[in-house]
Structures are given as C-alpha cells and as structure tokens.
Design a protein around this motif. Structure first.
Motif, PDB file in Angstrom:
ATOM      1  N   MET A   1       0.847  -1.195   0.000  1.00 12.65           N
ATOM      2  CA  MET A   1       0.000   0.000   0.000  1.00 12.65           C
ATOM      3  C   MET A   1       0.887   1.253   0.000  1.00 12.65           C
ATOM      4  O   MET A   1       1.772   1.392   0.829  1.00 12.65           O
ATOM      5  CB  MET A   1      -0.884  -0.032   1.253  1.00 12.65           C
ATOM      6  CG  MET A   1      -2.045   0.928   1.186  1.00 12.65           C
ATOM      7  SD  MET A   1      -3.042   0.819   2.673  1.00 12.65           S
ATOM      8  CE  MET A   1      -3.571  -0.897   2.616  1.00 12.65           C
ATOM      9  N   SER A   2       0.653   2.146  -0.927  1.00  9.68           N
ATOM     10  CA  SER A   2       1.480   3.352  -0.983  1.00  9.68           C
ATOM     11  C   SER A   2       1.168   4.219   0.238  1.00  9.68           C
ATOM     12  O   SER A   2       0.034   4.325   0.659  1.00  9.68           O
ATOM     13  CB  SER A   2       1.166   4.137  -2.257  1.00  9.68           C
ATOM     14  OG  SER A   2      -0.151   4.607  -2.235  1.00  9.68           O
ATOM     15  N   THR A   3       2.168   4.787   0.823  1.00  8.36           N
ATOM     16  CA  THR A   3       1.907   5.706   1.923  1.00  8.36           C
ATOM     17  C   THR A   3       2.423   7.067   1.522  1.00  8.36           C
ATOM     18  O   THR A   3       3.263   7.198   0.643  1.00  8.36           O
ATOM     19  CB  THR A   3       2.610   5.274   3.219  1.00  8.36           C
ATOM     20  OG1 THR A   3       4.006   5.169   2.949  1.00  8.36           O
ATOM     21  CG2 THR A   3       2.078   3.959   3.722  1.00  8.36           C
ATOM     22  N   TRP A   4       1.926   8.053   2.185  1.00  7.68           N
ATOM     23  CA  TRP A   4       2.302   9.400   1.814  1.00  7.68           C
ATOM     24  C   TRP A   4       2.357  10.216   3.072  1.00  7.68           C
ATOM     25  O   TRP A   4       1.477  10.166   3.909  1.00  7.68           O
ATOM     26  CB  TRP A   4       1.309   9.963   0.822  1.00  7.68           C
ATOM     27  CG  TRP A   4       1.500  11.409   0.587  1.00  7.68           C
ATOM     28  CD1 TRP A   4       2.522  12.009  -0.071  1.00  7.68           C
ATOM     29  CD2 TRP A   4       0.664  12.448   1.074  1.00  7.68           C
ATOM     30  NE1 TRP A   4       2.385  13.353  -0.038  1.00  7.68           N
ATOM     31  CE2 TRP A   4       1.251  13.661   0.651  1.00  7.68           C
ATOM     32  CE3 TRP A   4      -0.507  12.493   1.795  1.00  7.68           C
ATOM     33  CZ2 TRP A   4       0.697  14.895   0.955  1.00  7.68           C
ATOM     34  CZ3 TRP A   4      -1.061  13.717   2.095  1.00  7.68           C
ATOM     35  CH2 TRP A   4      -0.461  14.897   1.677  1.00  7.68           C
ATOM     36  N   LYS A   5       3.410  10.936   3.218  1.00 10.99           N
ATOM     37  CA  LYS A   5       3.670  11.657   4.447  1.00 10.99           C
ATOM     38  C   LYS A   5       3.053  13.047   4.359  1.00 10.99           C
ATOM     39  O   LYS A   5       3.360  13.812   3.454  1.00 10.99           O
ATOM     40  CB  LYS A   5       5.199  11.741   4.598  1.00 10.99           C
ATOM     41  CG  LYS A   5       5.732  11.780   6.003  1.00 10.99           C
ATOM     42  CD  LYS A   5       5.358  10.617   6.876  1.00 10.99           C
ATOM     43  CE  LYS A   5       5.622  11.021   8.332  1.00 10.99           C
ATOM     44  NZ  LYS A   5       4.751  10.382   9.275  1.00 10.99           N
ATOM     45  N   LEU A   6       2.198  13.344   5.317  1.00  8.50           N
ATOM     46  CA  LEU A   6       1.647  14.692   5.416  1.00  8.50           C
ATOM     47  C   LEU A   6       2.748  15.670   5.818  1.00  8.50           C
ATOM     48  O   LEU A   6       3.606  15.327   6.630  1.00  8.50           O
ATOM     49  CB  LEU A   6       0.616  14.745   6.542  1.00  8.50           C
ATOM     50  CG  LEU A   6      -0.868  14.547   6.276  1.00  8.50           C
ATOM     51  CD1 LEU A   6      -1.603  14.651   7.607  1.00  8.50           C
ATOM     52  CD2 LEU A   6      -1.391  15.583   5.320  1.00  8.50           C
TER      53      LEU A   6
ATOM     54  N   GLN B   1      -6.413   7.474  10.741  1.00  7.35           N
ATOM     55  CA  GLN B   1      -5.194   7.827   9.998  1.00  7.35           C
ATOM     56  C   GLN B   1      -3.960   7.282  10.700  1.00  7.35           C
ATOM     57  O   GLN B   1      -3.056   6.742  10.069  1.00  7.35           O
ATOM     58  CB  GLN B   1      -5.075   9.361   9.859  1.00  7.35           C
ATOM     59  CG  GLN B   1      -6.077   9.942   8.886  1.00  7.35           C
ATOM     60  CD  GLN B   1      -5.970  11.459   8.679  1.00  7.35           C
ATOM     61  OE1 GLN B   1      -6.780  12.033   7.976  1.00  7.35           O
ATOM     62  NE2 GLN B   1      -5.001  12.115   9.290  1.00  7.35           N
ATOM     63  N   SER B   2      -3.945   7.443  12.016  1.00 10.28           N
ATOM     64  CA  SER B   2      -2.773   7.019  12.769  1.00 10.28           C
ATOM     65  C   SER B   2      -2.628   5.500  12.767  1.00 10.28           C
ATOM     66  O   SER B   2      -1.525   4.975  12.602  1.00 10.28           O
ATOM     67  CB  SER B   2      -2.881   7.535  14.198  1.00 10.28           C
ATOM     68  OG  SER B   2      -1.671   7.321  14.861  1.00 10.28           O
ATOM     69  N   LEU B   3      -3.747   4.801  12.950  1.00  7.16           N
ATOM     70  CA  LEU B   3      -3.691   3.332  12.942  1.00  7.16           C
ATOM     71  C   LEU B   3      -3.086   2.842  11.636  1.00  7.16           C
ATOM     72  O   LEU B   3      -2.236   1.958  11.611  1.00  7.16           O
ATOM     73  CB  LEU B   3      -5.095   2.743  13.140  1.00  7.16           C
ATOM     74  CG  LEU B   3      -5.644   2.783  14.577  1.00  7.16           C
ATOM     75  CD1 LEU B   3      -7.147   2.510  14.606  1.00  7.16           C
ATOM     76  CD2 LEU B   3      -4.900   1.777  15.468  1.00  7.16           C
ATOM     77  N   GLN B   4      -3.516   3.464  10.521  1.00  3.23           N
ATOM     78  CA  GLN B   4      -3.003   2.989   9.225  1.00  3.23           C
ATOM     79  C   GLN B   4      -1.636   3.579   8.888  1.00  3.23           C
ATOM     80  O   GLN B   4      -0.684   2.846   8.614  1.00  3.23           O
ATOM     81  CB  GLN B   4      -4.005   3.292   8.106  1.00  3.23           C
ATOM     82  CG  GLN B   4      -3.448   2.922   6.734  1.00  3.23           C
ATOM     83  CD  GLN B   4      -4.521   2.831   5.656  1.00  3.23           C
ATOM     84  OE1 GLN B   4      -5.492   2.095   5.795  1.00  3.23           O
ATOM     85  NE2 GLN B   4      -4.340   3.579   4.594  1.00  3.23           N
ATOM     86  N   ALA B   5      -1.539   4.915   8.922  1.00  3.24           N
ATOM     87  CA  ALA B   5      -0.305   5.547   8.422  1.00  3.24           C
ATOM     88  C   ALA B   5       0.846   5.447   9.423  1.00  3.24           C
ATOM     89  O   ALA B   5       1.993   5.251   9.034  1.00  3.24           O
ATOM     90  CB  ALA B   5      -0.565   7.013   8.068  1.00  3.24           C
ATOM     91  N   SER B   6       0.562   5.564  10.729  1.00  2.00           N
ATOM     92  CA  SER B   6       1.661   5.537  11.706  1.00  2.00           C
ATOM     93  C   SER B   6       1.960   4.125  12.193  1.00  2.00           C
ATOM     94  O   SER B   6       3.107   3.765  12.376  1.00  2.00           O
ATOM     95  CB  SER B   6       1.327   6.415  12.919  1.00  2.00           C
ATOM     96  OG  SER B   6       0.921   7.693  12.507  1.00  2.00           O
ATOM     97  N   LEU B   7       0.922   3.311  12.420  1.00  2.00           N
ATOM     98  CA  LEU B   7       1.150   1.978  12.980  1.00  2.00           C
ATOM     99  C   LEU B   7       1.042   0.853  11.951  1.00  2.00           C
ATOM    100  O   LEU B   7       1.247  -0.314  12.273  1.00  2.00           O
ATOM    101  CB  LEU B   7       0.182   1.711  14.146  1.00  2.00           C
ATOM    102  CG  LEU B   7       0.159   2.740  15.287  1.00  2.00           C
ATOM    103  CD1 LEU B   7      -0.664   2.218  16.455  1.00  2.00           C
ATOM    104  CD2 LEU B   7       1.575   3.073  15.765  1.00  2.00           C
ATOM    105  N   GLY B   8       0.675   1.190  10.710  1.00  2.00           N
ATOM    106  CA  GLY B   8       0.641   0.170   9.660  1.00  2.00           C
ATOM    107  C   GLY B   8      -0.478  -0.855   9.809  1.00  2.00           C
ATOM    108  O   GLY B   8      -0.415  -1.948   9.243  1.00  2.00           O
TER     109      GLY B   8
ATOM    110  N   ALA C   1      -3.472   6.059  19.179  1.00  2.06           N
ATOM    111  CA  ALA C   1      -3.579   4.814  18.418  1.00  2.06           C
ATOM    112  C   ALA C   1      -2.913   3.662  19.168  1.00  2.06           C
ATOM    113  O   ALA C   1      -3.435   2.548  19.227  1.00  2.06           O
ATOM    114  CB  ALA C   1      -2.967   4.994  17.033  1.00  2.06           C
ATOM    115  N   GLU C   2      -1.763   3.958  19.779  1.00  2.00           N
ATOM    116  CA  GLU C   2      -1.066   2.906  20.542  1.00  2.00           C
ATOM    117  C   GLU C   2      -1.887   2.474  21.759  1.00  2.00           C
ATOM    118  O   GLU C   2      -1.975   1.278  22.065  1.00  2.00           O
ATOM    119  CB  GLU C   2       0.324   3.384  20.955  1.00  2.00           C
ATOM    120  CG  GLU C   2       1.295   3.298  19.777  1.00  2.00           C
ATOM    121  CD  GLU C   2       2.629   4.001  20.021  1.00  2.00           C
ATOM    122  OE1 GLU C   2       2.746   4.735  21.038  1.00  2.00           O
ATOM    123  OE2 GLU C   2       3.540   3.826  19.180  1.00  2.00           O
TER     124      GLU C   2
END
Lengths: 638, 638
Positions: free
Chosen positions: B1-6, B90-97, B500-501
């Motif tokens: 999955m492509s990720t993109w940094k805000l 957003q955090s669950l997906q983008a930060s924690l994968g 998220a953690e």
C-alpha cells in the motif's frame, strides 16, 4: 465503433423487460464515452451506466446537423415523442452509420410513480437501463430541490429576523470578523454604497443594507418537491409552536406565518436556469439575478440580496454536467435538465446540445427533444432556447400518430386507464383527414421560423395504409419536406430507417441561416404575448386579468420587459381549453398572471388553469413497483 | 500500500484550504478500493472521489477490532469527535501500519449552510475532498427525502380519495387488469382475506380492503426536507384552490386540509431504517412495516397498506450501498446514513460497519462514530445498533476537551459566534477537576455495558500540562484503560500516535464476549425508559404526559412494546435541561410523547423540547460559500 444488432421480440415486452433483456449487451459507460472521443479527464463515471460529462468538451460549434423533435398536440396517452427521438438517433447511428447523440430531459420522479410512466422512450427505442434513467439519475433534480428550498429558507428566515431585530442588532449579526462577505459587497453596490469597511457606513446606509423590507404579498418564490403531492399546492407555513417572536425593540410577540405553495421541482426557475446556462460563470450569474419578491418600495429582491447565490452555485456545480447514457442500440444520449413544457421551458439543456454538436463533428447529428405539443415546446425551443444559445436548427421533426389525428378530427375523448373507442381501433380516413388541421398548423408554424419539417408518423398496429397516405399527402401540401411512417418502437433503429433517411436528405439541403425568431425581444411585453398567441395558437386576441396587467407594468418599469416570453398553457390544445381540438381559430387567450424568471431570462404568463404540482390517482403507478430482493432488479416500473 | 507523508502547515489553514491543498495527493477512489481488496465488480465509482460499495463484500465477521468513538456532553462548538475518529484511523493505518477503515455518517446539508459547518473532521484529520463529503455525496439523503415524501403523498391522497369515493368506485379504480398487485395481496392477508381473485370478494370484504379509514389525529408521519427551514416546523396543507372535492355519494364539497409539519431529512424513520438494515431483503421488510397512523378502529396503518413499500425500496436501492472516500492520509472511509443523535439513532450504518470489519480482516480495525454525547449516541450504539447487528464492540473511545470540561465545571456559557471567556483561554485546573464529573459518568456508563474505555483528549493550543494530568488521573481512577492527549487536528495521524497505541493496547486485552445490553427488550416500555434515565442519565425518575401514557398503552397493545428505546433528548446535558452541566443526579425526565419507528425497530420517547428542524441564523454560513468560476473550486465552505 462496435455495433450490435437488436433482435426484437414480438410481441414487444414491457419497457422494463426490454431494458432488462439488454443488460448483458449494453456497454460500460466508459466505452460509450471513449467511442464518442472523450478523454478520461472529460467524464466521470457515476455508477456503471451513467457518467457526468465535463463542459471542457464544448468546442466552437462545427457545422453539424441540429435537429429538434417535437409533436402535434397529444392525447393524454402521449404520442411517442421521446421514443421517436431515441429511435431516430438509433437509426442514424446503427442503420446509417452516422455519428449521432440524442439529447433529452431528465424525467420528474413525481409522474413516474403517479400516472405517466417513464420518459426513457419505450419498446426497442429507449434509454437503458431505464430504471437508472427514471430514478435519481445523477442527482440533478435533487440538487434543484435543495437549491430552490435553500432560497425559500433564506427568504423566510430573513423576513423573520428583520421582524424581530433592530437595525443595530441585524448589522452586528450580519458582519463577521469586521468584514463584508463578497455577496454583501454586491448588495452594497446595488444600493449605490461604495464602501468596503463596515465601520464607515452611516446609520441610514446601515438601515438600507440590513433591511430587505420584503413585501410578503409580492413573493413569487415557491418551495418545490419532486413528488406528486397535491396537498402541497396551497399551504400555510410558520405555524410552529415556537414560531412566535418578540417584535423589534421588544414589542409584542408576532408570528411570521404566510400562505404559500409548493411546485413540482421541474417547475423551479432553477431548473430553467440549468436548461439555458452556457457555462459555470453564466450559471453563477443567473443564479444571482433571480427575483424572488419586491420590497415595500417596489425594489426587486434577488437571490444575491439574500446572500445565497454562491451557495446555490455550489449546490448546482455537478448538476451543470450532463449525464451520458446509451440507447438500446448503444447510441450515446445526453440527459440534462427537465423543465416541464406546459409550466416551464420544456427543453433539455443548451449545454447538452453544445456538447453533442461538438462531439459528433461536422458530419454528425444532434437530435434534441422539445416537450409536449410544438405550439409550446417547439416555440420555446426557437424563441427562447436558440436565442439564448445562438444555435441555429437545421430541421424540425414533428411526431404524429393516427390516434391523435383522429382525436383532433372529432374522435371520442381519449383518457388514461380507459379502453380506446372503436374509432381508434379500426380504419377511419375521414377522422384522420379532419384531424390533419392540427398537424398542418404545427408544420406551418415551424416554417414561420424558416425551419424545414419532416413529419414522423409513430406506427401503431392498427394504422391503415390509406390513413398514412392522407397524412403524407396533406403534410407535403402544408410545406413539409417529407412524412414517413416509423416503426422504431417495435423494431428499434431498423424500424426508423426511412425516417432517418428522410432526415438526412432534408438536412443536406437545409439552410440554418434562414432561421429567424418570431418576435423581437425589445417589443412591449403584451405585443410579444400577442404575436405568440396569434401566430402560433391561431388566437383572435389576448385578455389580461388585473393582476397580470399590474405585473407587466412592474416588470417593464424594472427593466425586465425585454425578456422573451415562456407561456404556461395546456399541451392538449392550441387554445387554453384542453377540450378544443384540431386547429381552433376564434378563441381568445386569458392571461391570469405573469411571473418573472429573471435568472432564467424569461417572463412566464399563465394562460388558463395550469397545475404546478400534479396529484396521485386512486391507484398510483407505485402499486406495481418493487425490487426483486434476490437479484436486486427493479420490477413493475412500466 | 502506498503511503504518503503529510507535511502539515502551521498555523493550520481552514478546513477547505487543507482539503484543497491535498487535491494532487489523494488517490483515485479506484486505487483506494483496490488497496482495500475490492474486486472491480464490488464497487462503482461515483465521480472521481467517491464510490458505492456492494453488500457482496460482507463476509461472516472475523475477529477484527470494533471501536466506537463517542464523547462527553459537548459545548455548542463541538469537541472534535469526527476529527478524532478520522485522526485515529489515519494514525492506525499511516503511523502503525494497521489495516483500518473509519465509518462515519453523511452530514445533513441543512446545518452545513446554517451554523454548524461540515462534519468531515477538520484540519489535517478530515475526509477529502471535504466539499464532496458535505454536499450531496452520492445522493443517499436525497433518496431518503424522496422516499419519505412519497409516503406523505400516498397517505394524504389516499385519505383524499377515500373521502370522495364510494366503496365500489374505490374498488374499481384500485383493481388493474382484473388482478391484485402483490402489495394488495399483502394487505388482504393482513385483513385475513385469503383470496386472490378480485371477483370473489364480498361487499364487506371490499369495504375493509378499500378503506384504510385513517384517523387524521393519529398521523405521526411528517414530510421532510434537508434544509434548515424553521417555518416548515408547523404547516397547514391542503389549502389549494382546487383541493375541495365532492363528498362520497355526491355529498357537499369537503376540503381535505390538515395541520402537520416537516422534519429535517436526517430525522426521517427511513434514515434510521437505512442505518439498521442488514441487507436488501431486510431493508424491504423494514420499509413495509413502518406505521404512519392508526385507523379509526385503532388498527396500525403501514406503508405496505399504502402500497408504497416496493417503490420505497426501489428509491433506496442505491442508498443501501455505503460510499467509500478517503482521509487526508488515504485511509479508507465508509460514509453511510446520517440520523441525528438528539432526535434519532445518531449512528452510522450496520452495513458500513459490517463491510469495514469484513475488509480489514482479523488483525484490522473498524473505527465507527456514535453521535453527540455518549449518553445518547453511545447508549443507542450499544442498546440498539449492536443489538440489531449482533456485533460486539471491543472498545469505546470517549473524546473530551479541556474546554468542555471547564464548562461542565462551572465555566461561563460557551456559544457559537462569541469570543471564549478568559477561563477557557488560560489555565484553570480547578474547573477541569470539577467538570470531570461529566466525563467520569460517561466512562462508568460504558463500563456498565462491559466495554473498555480509552479517553482521547482532543488537544487545543491553550491546554495546560497540569490540566491534562488531572484528566488522565481521574479517568484512570474512574475505570478507563488510558487517557491520552491527541494532536491529530494540527498534525494528522502522527499527532494521534499515542492514542492509536493506547487503542491497540486496550483492544489486545479486551473481551468482546463481556459485552452486555443495559435492558431486556421484553421489559415493559416504561421500565426500559426508566433504566436508561436512571442508569445513564443519573435521573431520579421519569414523568409521563398524558399523550405519552396513551401512546405507550397503544404500542404495547399492538405488539410494539418489545422494541428497544431511542431517546430524543438534548445533547448538552445528561438531563433534559441543556443548561444543567456536569453530572446532575436529582433531576427528573419528562416524556412528552412517544413516537414509534416500527420499521427502524424502536420506540422514540421525546424528552424535553427537541426541535426536529433547525432554523437559519441572521447571518447563515452560506454567506461565505461560492464557486470560483474559473477553477470550479468551492470556496468559503468552512
């Protein structure tokens, strides 16, 4: 371009069964779009069978053929105008190999669930899937409902707030972050106040700015719903328990309540605005010019004064894009706008026609439909729509049926839900001959605009050869180029091949530069109304009720006198009496009132008794409509 | 999955500016769908940024994590519940994968143009493009409006036709082609008439069949519009010039006119039906069970009796599919249904949650939002939504702000459009500590359902370290797993990493099998109401006005007594008095009336004064809204 041969069944199944039988044969809408030459950035799929087409596809109009399909005054059963539009388009593309796009209106959901049935065409000449066409489509009518009713809420609540607040209180609430919004600066300009800092207005300027001072008796803006709810024709609003409020300066409690009414959404001025707009800028500008009422000092109050015009444009920003669908033979169709013809403009949109003309190229054909009888639909197409668009039509196709001609010739009344009388089920040349007076006047009317005519006889099983011969002979004598029997309902494009050939032939010699309007917009309002009534309806003259007289004077005083005229009149007769068949000529037209649609750009005289929201019959059409919950398919729609 | 940094800007621009700044970075919706594992046949793009997702994606729910986001009783400014829902996802997906889908409601357009602003979240935690989310979406609310008002038209016109026609006339009109339609056969079954040939009915059977005999005083079905038009709260309909009709048997003319009202569309029972349905079959069945009135002999009259239930299903057949969009960090979002929490169910749909749980798989996360204060939104989520769906939640995230806690602790009133008092702009630990009573009760309430709680403190710049410490300490003491400051508004998912953690940790030890309802539906209606009022609101007891007493008796007699309870109550307090802050405990709840939503499957007691259609302020939000006609971009939305 892939072609696919229809194999029509006999007898022809119901419209929805035909539509469903084609579900594995119709193309993904992206393929239709590609075949039309659209780049992926120029359209957006909206579900599998519909797409919104971008206005970026409009190019300076080439010399393509621009054909309007209209009809004689119909029976209540309808004479197949949409079906002929679709059948002709199918034939032009599938039988003759011409590049062709059909342009039709989005139908109102009200009559779909009431009596009328769908408007997708029928039999083997229809837009598919028909249930997608007949329901919601891509939401344009819903957007009009939302926009129209936002104006009502803005209008009503502004009156409410003005009634309970002092100038100072209103001003302090209207100013946000110490600044005027753009829409407020527009209002200041209208008032001749050339200031942009709220701190600098004088007391009297503040008073002028904050008070629209609407005279409730002048409000012409109704709420709308796309539902056949006759009990909303006349309503009183503002009767809620909490709708009383302290008067200005703490005076006694007042209730802002008011008699008003709902129209069907397709009668909304915003629907007409959508039909005549040429671009987003033009839409924005029209949506700000709409006059909803007058002030106590006779100043027109616009949507811009209400501060709502930007929001309306936002609500309409997707609706401005026509919806691409396809016919039973994969011909591209643009569906856009849906004003009723008896109470509104009755034509599909300028934008859709311009896109179609751009996409089909100089040898192609754009077949567009004008609603109801040619005396209203075609007249408005020429005098209003073509005037607005600058487009010149090549040809008018006038649809007739033996049934309607017999009715005009003196046959018994035809009504929905009742069996047809014997006259309509067997040969009767005399009735047809007599009834030709109606069709002949429509042919001659089209010729007054400098436009050539082909008559299309929409075939019924009961039609007789001799009856058809009479129609042909008399149509040619009246000035038509040709008159052709067409069997597209039962056979699709193949059944309309003669018609398509006649159309191609007539177009090849037509001279669009001969096209002319029936009146100059600079004439006085009454003179324009009289030209339409005399020249098109064959009326002896026009009478005006007092209210209409006052309104005309008011409009001329306010600079709206130079707008074209959009008559609201029954579709069943040249006159205002639906029972007066044939081609009456000693009748008079009474204008009850004249509404203004300043945004759409016309005045709207109401002649005779016209309902602006239909009712539901004892047994509405929705009794048969359902979803097969296993397959998700719609059943019983028509 | 492509990720993109805000790369968030500081200060954070307006919501629409953030949304617009991301327009080149968000993915085509088809890419979002593919990343989620959807096959092309499982979704339909609806424009470039939205797609309808098919119900065929629902699989038997795996053991994924099901998290509900709710909040304390808010200030009128809102405490960022949607923003936290989106930020957490957003955090669950983008930060924690983690694989994650957020489920939220479609916002009503009424408040969007009025006072509230959008509901897409905000700052760097929002659904984009936000204007697509806030306007029209894929037309679901419009479909509810159309469906709801078709019921009204059917109801009103049925009364009208019954008033003017004899049994024989009605029967001859109701029967088409000598056959009953399916919906009519349903009605015959309800009447105990086991016949399918219209010729065989006796006179008394005909009379029973044709007369719904509706008692107008019992009608509970209102019309709806998705517009803040307060003047529609109370209206009289049927006042049109032509709405008089000859009575049965040619009696004197009668006018069918009636006092009624409009609600906002999101309060329609059909919106609640959409929220709780689990399949097309279930939707069809619920749409036929809706009770709109009682007959003069106290028989409940349903939408099936009106013959309109199939048509309603057809109108809602696209709306049953949730809309897929994405967040500012490309997290998939399902938007579906939009019932208000104070006057309706206040939760997004069962179908969306089931699709999300199916798509994220057993290690994934479905983050769903329950509206307004946890005393209404969360209570309904547990007792109604989870009871209907059979799903068991793993965790409740309760959103709080220092601002709201200070208000509950006795701070000055907070109101929209006015500057915040000093207490809210500087440190005041004492007010926070006092206000914790509100949050603590919500935490304890969630624990009563056997559900674990994580408190999310939505960060504001003015928050002080010591204030946060108090919230953490007291939340843990009250039984929360954790309490975490979260800065997702300014920083996107990165800002919600601690939250998220904490959520992942709490989920890893949660025991969904401990989840329990607060009451048994088989209890008497009053007992159920009392359990909610005492256990959740901390009330001393409940009082019933006479109308409510009568309605409860009527419902229990008709077999609707075993439905769960959906309280209509202010969101600003545990009590029915919006000004009673903190955790009041000696208050009583007065139930004015009890409506039934038999199709949606709940009874709906109205406690206190609840508006069912908001009004517009003197300066509505639409003053700033416009389209840039050059670029087509929306400006000024928020």
């Amino acid at each position: 371009m892939s072609t696919w041969k229809l194999t029509p069944q006999n007898p022809v199944p119901s419209d929805i069964e035909v539509s469903r039988s084609l579900k594995d044969f119709i193309l993904p809408i992206s393929t239709i779009a590609e075949n039309l030459g659209l780049a992926p950035s120029q359209y957006h799929p909206w579900g599998p069978h519909k797409a919104k087409v971008s206005l970026s596809t409009i190019s300076p109009p080439p010399t393509s053929n621009y054909i309007v399909v209209t009809g004689l005054n119909p029976t209540p059963l309808g004479e197949g105008k949409s079906t002929t539009t679709i059948g002709l388009a199918q034939s032009l593309q599938a039988s003759l190999g011409k590049k062709c796009v059909a342009c039709i209106r989005q139908p109102s959901q009200g009559p779909t669930f009431g009596v009328k049935g769908g408007a997708a065409g029928g039999g083997y000449s229809q837009v598919v899937p028909m249930e997608e066409f007949n329901l919601h489509l891509t939401g344009d009518i819903h957007a009009v409902t939302a926009s129209n009713n936002l104006v009502s809420a803005a209008l009503e609540s502004r009156m409410f707030h003005e009634s309970s607040q002092t100038d100072t209180a209103l001003y302090s609430r209207l100013i946000k972050n110490g600044k005027f919004s753009n829409v407020q600066i527009s209002r200041l300009k209208k008032l001749g106040i050339d200031k942009i800092d709220p701190e600098t207005l004088s007391e009297s300027e503040i008073s002028k700015f904050v008070r629209l001072d609407i005279d409730p008796s002048t409000i012409t803006w109704n709420r709308v719903l796309d539902t056949c709810d006759r009990h909303l024709r006349g309503v009183t609003v503002g009767e809620g328990r909490k709708e009383t409020v302290k008067g200005k300066g703490g005076g006694e409690r007042v209730q802002h309540s008011r008699s008003t009414g709902f129209d069907i959404t397709v009668a909304s001025e915003i629907m007409s605005v959508l039909a005549v707009s040429s671009s987003l800028l033009d839409l924005r500008s029209r949506l700000s010019r709409m006059v909803v009422a007058f002030s106590h000092t006779n100043v027109p109050i616009t949507t811009e004064d209400l501060g709502v015009s930007g929001a309306l444009t936002v609500l309409m920003k997707d609706a401005i894009m026509p919806t691409l669908m396809q016919t039973a033979e994969r011909t591209p169709v643009l569906v856009h706008s849906g004003p009723f013809a008896n109470i509104s403009l009755g034509n599909s949109s300028v934008i859709a026609d311009k896109i179609a003309l751009s996409l089909v190229g100089s040898d192609g054909y754009c077949v567009t439909e004008a609603g109801f009888g040619a005396d209203i639909g075609m007249e408005k197409f020429f005098n209003i729509k073509c005037r607005t668009s600058g487009l010149k039509p090549n040809l008018a196709v006038v649809v007739a049926t033996v049934r309607a001609l017999k009715m005009h010739g003196g046959g018994p009344a035809v009504s929905a839900g009742k069996a047809l009388a014997e006259e309509y089920r067997s040969k009767n040349v005399e009735l047809v001959e007599k009834g030709m007076s109606n069709l002949i006047r429509h042919i001659k009317n089209a010729r007054k605009f400098g436009v050539k005519v082909v008559v299309a006889v929409n075939k019924f099983e009961t039609d007789d050869e001799e009856e058809i011969e009479v129609i042909k002979r008399m149509s040619l004598e009246a000035g038509a180029e040709d008159a052709v029997m067409s069997d597209h309902w039962a056979k699709g494009g193949d059944g309309a091949k003669d018609l398509a050939e006649a159309v191609v032939k007539a177009c090849s010699t037509s001279k669009p530069e001969n096209f002319k309007f029936l009146y100059d917009v600079e004439l006085p309002v009454k003179e324009k109304i009289e030209i339409i009534c005399k020249e098109i309806y064959g009326a002896e003259g026009v009478d005006y009720e007092e209210k209409a007289e006052e309104q005309i004077a008011e409009y001329e005083k306010n600079g709206f006198g130079n707008l074209p005229i959009c008559m609201a009149k029954t579709q069943y007769s040249f006159s205002t009496d639906p029972s007066l068949k044939g081609a009456p000529s000693n009748h008079r037209v009474t204008v009850r009132e004249v509404r203004s649609c300043v945004g759409a750009g016309f005045l709207y005289p109401i002649a005779g008794d016209i309902m602006t929201i239909p009712g539901l019959p004892t047994r509405p059409g929705f009794y048969d409509v359902d979803v097969d919950v296993e397959t998700g398919e719609v059943v019983g729609l028509f």
